[in-house]
Design a protein around this motif. Structure first.
Motif, PDB file in Angstrom:
ATOM      1  N   ARG A 174      24.208 -23.417  18.159  1.00 44.52           N
ATOM      2  CA  ARG A 174      24.956 -24.600  17.739  1.00 44.52           C
ATOM      3  C   ARG A 174      25.642 -25.350  18.892  1.00 44.52           C
ATOM      4  NH1 ARG A 174      27.823 -25.545  12.849  1.00 44.52           N
ATOM      5  NH2 ARG A 174      28.644 -27.668  12.928  1.00 44.52           N
ATOM      6  N   PHE A 175      26.180 -24.639  19.849  1.00 44.22           N
ATOM      7  CA  PHE A 175      27.055 -25.283  20.829  1.00 44.22           C
ATOM      8  C   PHE A 175      26.593 -25.183  22.279  1.00 44.22           C
ATOM      9  CE2 PHE A 175      30.268 -23.906  17.527  1.00 44.22           C
ATOM     10  CZ  PHE A 175      30.404 -25.167  16.963  1.00 44.22           C
ATOM     11  N   ARG A 176      25.494 -24.464  22.531  1.00 43.91           N
ATOM     12  CA  ARG A 176      25.127 -24.157  23.909  1.00 43.91           C
ATOM     13  C   ARG A 176      24.978 -25.424  24.758  1.00 43.91           C
ATOM     14  NH1 ARG A 176      19.834 -23.071  26.085  1.00 43.91           N
ATOM     15  NH2 ARG A 176      19.085 -23.197  23.945  1.00 43.91           N
ATOM     16  N   SER A 177      24.351 -26.461  24.241  1.00 46.19           N
ATOM     17  CA  SER A 177      24.118 -27.672  25.025  1.00 46.19           C
ATOM     18  C   SER A 177      25.352 -28.571  25.091  1.00 46.19           C
ATOM     19  CB  SER A 177      22.945 -28.458  24.434  1.00 46.19           C
ATOM     20  OG  SER A 177      21.760 -27.682  24.480  1.00 46.19           O
ATOM     21  N   THR A 178      25.978 -28.798  23.949  1.00 41.75           N
ATOM     22  CA  THR A 178      27.113 -29.720  23.890  1.00 41.75           C
ATOM     23  C   THR A 178      28.277 -29.239  24.736  1.00 41.75           C
ATOM     24  OG1 THR A 178      26.456 -30.327  21.645  1.00 41.75           O
ATOM     25  CG2 THR A 178      28.687 -30.927  22.334  1.00 41.75           C
ATOM     26  N   TYR A 179      28.562 -27.941  24.654  1.00 42.08           N
ATOM     27  CA  TYR A 179      29.738 -27.397  25.342  1.00 42.08           C
ATOM     28  C   TYR A 179      29.379 -26.585  26.591  1.00 42.08           C
ATOM     29  CZ  TYR A 179      32.384 -28.880  21.283  1.00 42.08           C
ATOM     30  OH  TYR A 179      32.971 -29.627  20.306  1.00 42.08           O
ATOM     31  N   GLU A 180      28.112 -26.600  26.955  1.00 46.04           N
ATOM     32  CA  GLU A 180      27.649 -25.902  28.168  1.00 46.04           C
ATOM     33  C   GLU A 180      28.062 -24.422  28.143  1.00 46.04           C
ATOM     34  OE1 GLU A 180      28.817 -28.011  31.664  1.00 46.04           O
ATOM     35  OE2 GLU A 180      28.178 -29.963  30.899  1.00 46.04           O
ATOM     36  N   GLY A 213      27.408 -19.454  36.037  1.00 46.33           N
ATOM     37  CA  GLY A 213      28.216 -20.123  37.050  1.00 46.33           C
ATOM     38  C   GLY A 213      29.679 -20.235  36.662  1.00 46.33           C
ATOM     39  N   HIS A 214      29.960 -20.230  35.365  1.00 41.51           N
ATOM     40  CA  HIS A 214      31.343 -20.315  34.918  1.00 41.51           C
ATOM     41  C   HIS A 214      32.165 -19.122  35.394  1.00 41.51           C
ATOM     42  CE1 HIS A 214      30.192 -23.128  31.341  1.00 41.51           C
ATOM     43  NE2 HIS A 214      30.318 -23.772  32.481  1.00 41.51           N
ATOM     44  N   LEU A 215      31.519 -17.978  35.523  1.00 44.51           N
ATOM     45  CA  LEU A 215      32.235 -16.777  35.952  1.00 44.51           C
ATOM     46  C   LEU A 215      32.567 -16.833  37.445  1.00 44.51           C
ATOM     47  CD1 LEU A 215      30.251 -14.045  33.990  1.00 44.51           C
ATOM     48  CD2 LEU A 215      32.254 -15.365  33.272  1.00 44.51           C
ATOM     49  N   ARG A 216      31.772 -17.601  38.211  1.00 45.22           N
ATOM     50  CA  ARG A 216      32.053 -17.750  39.638  1.00 45.22           C
ATOM     51  C   ARG A 216      33.108 -18.826  39.891  1.00 45.22           C
ATOM     52  NH1 ARG A 216      26.247 -17.200  39.918  1.00 45.22           N
ATOM     53  NH2 ARG A 216      26.045 -19.481  40.061  1.00 45.22           N
ATOM     54  N   GLN A 217      33.379 -19.646  38.879  1.00 43.13           N
ATOM     55  CA  GLN A 217      34.372 -20.716  38.995  1.00 43.13           C
ATOM     56  C   GLN A 217      35.456 -20.529  37.938  1.00 43.13           C
ATOM     57  OE1 GLN A 217      32.011 -24.232  38.393  1.00 43.13           O
ATOM     58  NE2 GLN A 217      30.672 -23.832  40.137  1.00 43.13           N
ATOM     59  N   ALA A 239      33.116 -29.652  28.390  1.00 42.80           N
ATOM     60  CA  ALA A 239      32.646 -28.726  29.429  1.00 42.80           C
ATOM     61  C   ALA A 239      33.692 -27.662  29.733  1.00 42.80           C
ATOM     62  CB  ALA A 239      32.300 -29.496  30.701  1.00 42.80           C
ATOM     63  N   ASP A 240      34.967 -28.045  29.667  1.00 45.63           N
ATOM     64  CA  ASP A 240      36.033 -27.082  29.909  1.00 45.63           C
ATOM     65  C   ASP A 240      36.086 -26.026  28.817  1.00 45.63           C
ATOM     66  OD1 ASP A 240      36.707 -28.378  32.202  1.00 45.63           O
ATOM     67  OD2 ASP A 240      38.467 -29.394  31.398  1.00 45.63           O
ATOM     68  N   ILE A 241      35.711 -26.413  27.601  1.00 41.67           N
ATOM     69  CA  ILE A 241      35.679 -25.445  26.502  1.00 41.67           C
ATOM     70  C   ILE A 241      34.580 -24.413  26.735  1.00 41.67           C
ATOM     71  CG2 ILE A 241      35.255 -25.161  24.020  1.00 41.67           C
ATOM     72  CD1 ILE A 241      36.549 -27.894  23.598  1.00 41.67           C
ATOM     73  N   GLY A 242      33.432 -24.853  27.222  1.00 48.77           N
ATOM     74  CA  GLY A 242      32.354 -23.922  27.529  1.00 48.77           C
ATOM     75  C   GLY A 242      32.750 -22.921  28.590  1.00 48.77           C
ATOM     76  N   VAL A 259      34.490 -17.285  30.205  1.00 50.68           N
ATOM     77  CA  VAL A 259      35.484 -16.452  30.882  1.00 50.68           C
ATOM     78  C   VAL A 259      36.222 -15.577  29.873  1.00 50.68           C
ATOM     79  CG1 VAL A 259      37.598 -16.498  32.272  1.00 50.68           C
ATOM     80  CG2 VAL A 259      35.752 -18.110  32.763  1.00 50.68           C
ATOM     81  N   SER A 260      36.510 -16.134  28.708  1.00 50.31           N
ATOM     82  CA  SER A 260      37.232 -15.378  27.670  1.00 50.31           C
ATOM     83  C   SER A 260      36.421 -14.179  27.185  1.00 50.31           C
ATOM     84  CB  SER A 260      37.563 -16.285  26.480  1.00 50.31           C
ATOM     85  OG  SER A 260      38.422 -17.328  26.859  1.00 50.31           O
ATOM     86  N   LEU A 261      35.110 -14.342  27.081  1.00 55.40           N
ATOM     87  CA  LEU A 261      34.270 -13.221  26.650  1.00 55.40           C
ATOM     88  C   LEU A 261      34.357 -12.065  27.645  1.00 55.40           C
ATOM     89  CD1 LEU A 261      31.066 -15.094  25.395  1.00 55.40           C
ATOM     90  CD2 LEU A 261      32.714 -13.835  24.007  1.00 55.40           C
ATOM     91  N   LEU A 262      34.389 -12.389  28.917  1.00 50.51           N
ATOM     92  CA  LEU A 262      34.514 -11.346  29.936  1.00 50.51           C
ATOM     93  C   LEU A 262      35.864 -10.633  29.811  1.00 50.51           C
ATOM     94  CD1 LEU A 262      33.175 -10.049  32.447  1.00 50.51           C
ATOM     95  CD2 LEU A 262      34.389 -11.762  33.823  1.00 50.51           C
ATOM     96  N   VAL A 263      36.919 -11.403  29.588  1.00 49.67           N
ATOM     97  CA  VAL A 263      38.262 -10.823  29.434  1.00 49.67           C
ATOM     98  C   VAL A 263      38.332  -9.948  28.179  1.00 49.67           C
ATOM     99  CG1 VAL A 263      40.690 -11.382  28.987  1.00 49.67           C
ATOM    100  CG2 VAL A 263      39.409 -12.684  30.688  1.00 49.67           C
ATOM    101  N   GLY A 264      37.779 -10.456  27.066  1.00 47.21           N
ATOM    102  CA  GLY A 264      37.828  -9.702  25.810  1.00 47.21           C
ATOM    103  C   GLY A 264      37.064  -8.401  25.880  1.00 47.21           C
ATOM    104  N   ALA A 265      35.858  -8.446  26.451  1.00 44.81           N
ATOM    105  CA  ALA A 265      35.057  -7.226  26.569  1.00 44.81           C
ATOM    106  C   ALA A 265      35.716  -6.227  27.508  1.00 44.81           C
ATOM    107  CB  ALA A 265      33.648  -7.569  27.055  1.00 44.81           C
TER     108      ALA A 265
END
Length: 423
Positions: free
Chosen positions: A192-198, A203-207, A63-66, A71-77
């Motif tokens: 491939r990863f949406r479910s496993t890694y959330e 909500g990740h951007l708010r936390q 879950a932490d990887i998701g 968050v990384s995508l927001l930083v990269g863009a």
């Protein structure tokens, strides 16, 4: 394979651009160096994301990887958007600062602006690649670069020669292919990863505070190191620019070959960082030393195999990249020196990979920056201009740079604090 495929694209671009004119090739050299240096503003955050992902994977925290990816995508863009704005506005003054001819400048400015348009997508792609790699999934990047090549090579040919856009066509084609690559990486994660890694949860951007803090702690030294290292390359290119258009073009040809070698070493060091990161996450310290040895061996052996045909038949291979005999002559004279850089590149990057896996990106920043600005830049000027070694002097200075960086990293490695580091 992913990185080599990307370099293959650069080689094909060089071969096409050199058929436009020597001025176009020189313009591509200058504009590309500026674009790469600017792109390092998101490269360091990607390295931080990769190391954190590897540690979380080793710790069994999907879950932490998701959250990290979102968050990384927001930083990269965001970083890519800053690059887009800076290069769109500053392309003209930046290329003028190199002191190149008006013909070279007029070719380079629109090319640089076209490349800059893809920066936000390139930043996002870097984050996809980094987090996927930290999880051990590197094949997606390989397939993505195959796709990019399949689009870019024919598209560049059409835009450069059929449409008659010249160097600008190469920039537009590259920007379009980068967009396609980013789209592929997004849909791969969704499928491939949406479910496993959330993944892809708003909500990740708010936390995101803790994740941003960890990215910042590791990312700012890495970003500063990469930016200053590539700015160092820009300064060296400025020195070479004073030697004439043929010498700049010759350096661009050799740079393409050097990028093949550097890309192999960088990719293998990435493998070392990921494997060591997994080992540190599981506290399997016995696996670290064999990983280091294997990485060092491969970083020397694989480039040696790739360089062999270039050293055996230099003229034949160089003429594939440019038809200009003067440019070939400039490039041929430094190939042996380039080969001598390889052991120093390999030792430097093996040590850096271990320190990076432990989160010690600050020391890598210190060692790289000191080696760049106290060794590489002044020695390049001294050997190339006052001593008259020209392009050969720049590559001799490169050996000294990697030797100095190896020495600094070795001192830190021997202290052993990296074994106990937490991320």
């Amino acid at each position: 394979m992913a990185n080599l495929t990307h370099i293959a694209l650069a080689l094909v671009d060089t071969a096409m651009i050199s058929r436009v004119s020597t001025e176009a090739l020189a313009a591509a050299a200058v504009a590309s160096s500026v674009n790469i240096a600017a792109g390092m503003l998101f490269g360091g955050w990607a390295t931080a994301a990769q190391v954190i992902a590897a540690r979380r994977f080793g710790e069994g925290r999907p879950a932490d990887i998701g959250r990290l990816l979102d968050v990384s995508l927001l930083v990269g863009a965001g970083a890519g958007l800053m690059v887009l704005l800076a290069l769109s506005i500053g392309a003209g003054p930046l290329l003028t600062a190199f002191g190149v001819s008006e013909a070279v400048r007029s070719e380079g400015v629109p090319y640089l602006r076209a490349l800059a348009c893809a920066a936000p997508l390139a930043g996002s792609t870097a984050m996809f690649r980094a987090v996927y790699a930290g999880m051990g999934e590197t094949s997606a990047a390989m397939r993505m670069t195959f796709l990019v090549n399949a689009i870019n090579i024919p598209l560049n040919y059409v835009l450069i020669f059929v449409a008659g856009w010249g160097l600008l066509g190469a920039g537009v084609g590259t920007a379009i292919s980068i967009a396609a690559g980013c789209a592929y990486m997004g849909q791969f994660g969704w499928r491939r990863f949406r479910s496993t890694y959330e993944l892809f949860r708003i909500g990740h951007l708010r936390q995101s505070r803790d994740t941003l803090l960890r990215l910042w702690t590791m990312g700012w030294p890495e970003t500063a190191m990469l930016f200053l290292s590539y700015t160092n390359n820009v300064l060296v290119l400025r020195i070479v620019a004073s030697l004439g258009t043929s010498v700049i073009a010759g350096m661009q040809v050799v740079t393409n070959i050097q990028q093949v070698i550097w890309t192999v070493i960088w990719a293998l060091s990435t493998g070392v960082s990921i494997a060591v990161g997994h080992s540190l996450g599981t506290r399997d310290m016995g696996a670290v030393a064999p990983t280091e040895r294997a990485g060092l061996l491969l970083m020397v052996a694989v480039p040696a195999v790739l360089l062999a045909p270039v050293l055996v038949a230099p003229s034949a291979i160089l003429h594939l990249l440019t038809p200009d005999s003067a440019v070939v002559s400039e490039a041929r004279g430094v190939l042996i020196i380039l080969a001598l850089q390889v052991p120093f590149m390999a030792s430097s990057m093996t040590l850096a990979a271990v320190l990076r896996a432990a989160g010690d990106s600050k020391w890598i920043f210190y060692a790289s920056t000191v080696s760049s600005y106290l060794v590489m830049v002044p020695l390049s000027w001294l050997l190339a201009i006052p001593l008259g070694w020209e392009l050969a002097g720049v590559y001799v200075a490169g050996i000294a740079f990697f030797a100095a960086r190896t020495g600094g990293s070795w001192w830190r490695y021997r202290q052993g604090k990296w074994r106990l580091a937490e991320i």
